[in-house]
Design an enzyme around this catalytic site. Structure first.
Site, PDB file in Angstrom:
ATOM      1  N   HIS A  33      -7.781  -3.917  -3.650  1.00 36.76           N
ATOM      2  CA  HIS A  33      -6.686  -3.348  -2.872  1.00 36.76           C
ATOM      3  C   HIS A  33      -6.480  -4.175  -1.599  1.00 36.76           C
ATOM      4  O   HIS A  33      -7.419  -4.724  -1.043  1.00 36.76           O
ATOM      5  CB  HIS A  33      -7.013  -1.901  -2.511  1.00 36.76           C
ATOM      6  CG  HIS A  33      -5.835  -1.125  -2.031  1.00 36.76           C
ATOM      7  ND1 HIS A  33      -4.824  -0.724  -2.878  1.00 36.76           N
ATOM      8  CD2 HIS A  33      -5.495  -0.678  -0.792  1.00 36.76           C
ATOM      9  CE1 HIS A  33      -3.920  -0.059  -2.183  1.00 36.76           C
ATOM     10  NE2 HIS A  33      -4.298  -0.026  -0.914  1.00 36.76           N
ATOM     11  N   ASP A  67      -8.659  -3.117  -8.077  1.00 34.69           N
ATOM     12  CA  ASP A  67      -8.156  -2.107  -7.147  1.00 34.69           C
ATOM     13  C   ASP A  67      -8.700  -0.735  -7.537  1.00 34.69           C
ATOM     14  O   ASP A  67      -8.426  -0.247  -8.638  1.00 34.69           O
ATOM     15  CB  ASP A  67      -6.624  -2.084  -7.170  1.00 34.69           C
ATOM     16  CG  ASP A  67      -6.027  -1.317  -6.004  1.00 34.69           C
ATOM     17  OD1 ASP A  67      -6.525  -0.220  -5.689  1.00 34.69           O
ATOM     18  OD2 ASP A  67      -5.054  -1.816  -5.413  1.00 34.69           O
ATOM     19  N   CYS A 109       0.850  -1.194   0.000  1.00 34.23           N
ATOM     20  CA  CYS A 109       0.000   0.000   0.000  1.00 34.23           C
ATOM     21  C   CYS A 109       0.888   1.247   0.000  1.00 34.23           C
ATOM     22  O   CYS A 109       1.719   1.411  -0.885  1.00 34.23           O
ATOM     23  CB  CYS A 109      -0.972  -0.049   1.164  1.00 34.23           C
ATOM     24  SG  CYS A 109      -2.257   1.219   1.102  1.00 34.23           S
TER      25      CYS A 109
END
Length: 248
Positions: free
Chosen positions: A212, A180, A123
């Site tokens: 994600h 995502d 991330c």
């Protein structure tokens, strides 16, 4: 490699009298090993990301997990809006200085091959892994679903990974799910275009049906097949570029 052969401890990688905490996991073996700097997601150092460091140690790497919030207190992450604020508040230059400090720490560590350093991030940590690919000492960079482009440039976010492609010196492995919401096909196409334009070494792995944070087993977004596939690919890539080995 059995769990009991892994040494784990908190260390201070700070310089010039400034404290910076990091979590070190390494195999208890003789000789020097390649090392991987681990950049966590915005949640910082938790059980999940410690497990990642331990898994790297089990695979034969020294793993150094940076606390991206040190020396400040961890931010309020109680809802999506506050998470976004926490990400925007992170100072990229400060975090990348911490990466430089981690490099210096590992280069001086008795268990580490100083010429075999990589970086891995998730991330926001994946974004930092890409930005750190400009660091000469970093030989390989692996990013899991890190933001490639910023909506705007700020004092905290002056340069995005897309802005930095020309300066990359490390080969890149980038993992992303095709669901995502933060990294769309247009962004990936631009990333690919720039990597090819500047003749950079990279591999892009896209996982069907994954969104994600698909590697993070404590979240609803976790997708076990995609997560395991991405991890296998990560070990292959790290071992090739840091160890010269072609197999997991």
């Amino acid at each position: 490699m059995a769990t009991e052969t892994i040494a784990m401890d908190w260390v201070d990688i700070g310089t010039n009298g400034e404290s910076r905490l990091a979590y070190l996991a390494r195999p208890v073996v003789t000789g020097r090993l390649p090392a991987v700097i681990v950049m966590p997601a915005i949640h910082g150092i938790n059980t999940y990301i410690k497990d990642v460091a331990i898994d790297l140690a089990k695979a034969g790497f020294v793993a150094l997990l940076i606390d991206i919030h040190s020396p400040e207190q961890e931010p309020d992450l109680s809802n999506a809006e506050k998470i976004q604020i926490a990400v925007e508040t992170l100072d990229d230059r400060k975090v990348l200085k911490d990466v430089d400090a981690a490099v210096r720490y590992l280069e001086q560590h008795a268990a580490v091959r100083a010429d075999r350093l990589g970086i891995l991030g998730f991330c926001v940590g994946g974004t930092y892994a890409l930005l750190a690919a400009r660091t000469p000492a970093i030989r390989v960079s692996v990013g899991f679903y890190g933001l490639l482009e910023y909506q705007s440039r700020t004092d905290n976010k002056p340069v995005s990974p897309l802005d930095s492609v020309a300066q990359f010196t490390a080969p890149i492995l980038f993992h992303v799910g095709d669901k995502d919401p933060w990294i769309d096909s247009k962004m990936l196409a631009e990333f690919t275009k720039r990597m090819q334009q500047h003749q950079k070494s990279y591999e892009l792995c896209i996982y069907r049906g994954a969104g994600h944070a698909f590697h993070e087993h404590f979240r609803d977004a976790y997708r076990p097949i995609a997560a395991q596939s991405a991890w296998n690919n990560t070990l292959i890539y790290l071992r090739w570029h840091l160890c010269g080995k072609r197999t997991v």
